[in-house]
Write a protein that holds these residues in place. Structure first.
Motif, mmCIF file in Angstrom:
data_model
loop_
_atom_site.group_PDB
_atom_site.id
_atom_site.type_symbol
_atom_site.label_atom_id
_atom_site.label_comp_id
_atom_site.label_asym_id
_atom_site.label_seq_id
_atom_site.Cartn_x
_atom_site.Cartn_y
_atom_site.Cartn_z
ATOM 1 N N ASN A 98 85.149 3.494 93.009
ATOM 2 C CA ASN A 98 84.383 4.723 92.752
ATOM 3 C C ASN A 98 82.882 4.464 92.940
ATOM 4 O O ASN A 98 82.165 5.276 93.538
ATOM 5 C CB ASN A 98 84.651 5.235 91.337
ATOM 6 C CG ASN A 98 85.988 5.948 91.222
ATOM 7 O OD1 ASN A 98 86.530 6.401 92.222
ATOM 8 N ND2 ASN A 98 86.489 6.070 90.002
ATOM 9 N N LYS A 132 80.480 6.138 95.589
ATOM 10 C CA LYS A 132 79.234 6.774 95.184
ATOM 11 C C LYS A 132 78.063 6.153 95.932
ATOM 12 O O LYS A 132 77.146 6.850 96.379
ATOM 13 C CB LYS A 132 79.022 6.637 93.671
ATOM 14 C CG LYS A 132 79.859 7.556 92.848
ATOM 15 C CD LYS A 132 79.521 7.374 91.376
ATOM 16 C CE LYS A 132 80.404 8.231 90.495
ATOM 17 N NZ LYS A 132 80.127 8.078 89.077
ATOM 18 N N ARG A 153 78.115 7.437 99.441
ATOM 19 C CA ARG A 153 77.609 8.815 99.469
ATOM 20 C C ARG A 153 76.104 8.839 99.261
ATOM 21 O O ARG A 153 75.385 9.599 99.903
ATOM 22 C CB ARG A 153 78.320 9.661 98.401
ATOM 23 C CG ARG A 153 79.732 10.066 98.783
ATOM 24 C CD ARG A 153 80.283 11.148 97.868
ATOM 25 N NE ARG A 153 80.239 10.783 96.485
ATOM 26 C CZ ARG A 153 81.263 10.296 95.781
ATOM 27 N NH1 ARG A 153 82.433 10.141 96.350
ATOM 28 N NH2 ARG A 153 81.114 9.995 94.509
#
Length: 147
Positions: free
Chosen positions: A11, A15, A18
């Motif tokens: 995750n 992140k 992104r």
């Protein structure tokens, strides 16, 4: 627990990816904005230069306009002087023509008087020759004849 950590890592990695993508998109937008701003600044600088050049042209136009006005005034003055001189010349020419006509008339009268005087002189010479001949004849008659 390892799965949870791995899941958190995945995750976090997603992140981070992104975030990197968002950062890259923001940097691209900033780069475009900077290029646009540079373009605007270049255009602004060009317009200021054109305005300065235009201002220089307006000053030059004003200077040339003043010179043109002075030149036109000088031409007007010269035309007036030429007209005055021309009027003076015509006035002088008229006066000289009158003087010439008067002198010509006078010379005609003097020629007529001279011609008359020459005629009179011719008559007087003829009378003088006649008188001299008469005197000579009278003197010959008074002299005793030589024997």
């Amino acid at each position: 627990e390892t799965r949870s950590i791995m899941s958190q890592l995945v995750n976090a990695k997603e992140k981070l990816d992104r975030f990197k993508d968002a950062k890259s998109a923001v940097e691209q937008e900033l780069s475009k904005e900077l290029q646009q701003r540079k373009g605007v600044e270049d255009t602004n600088r060009d317009l200021r230069k054109q305005l300065a050049d235009q201002s220089d042209l307006w000053e030059e136009n004003g200077r040339l306009s003043k010179e043109l006005t002075r030149a036109e005034d000088t031409i007007g003055d010269l035309r007036r002087q030429l007209k005055d001189q021309s009027n003076d010349w015509w006035r002088d020419s008229d006066w000289l023509n009158k003087q010439l006509t008067y002198a010509w008339d006078e010379s005609g009268q003097l020629r007529a008087q001279l011609s008359h005087a020459e005629e009179e002189s011719g008559k007087l010479r003829a009378q003088l020759h006649g008188a001299e001949a008469n005197l000579a004849a009278a003197q010959r008659q008074k002299q005793p004849p030589s024997a």
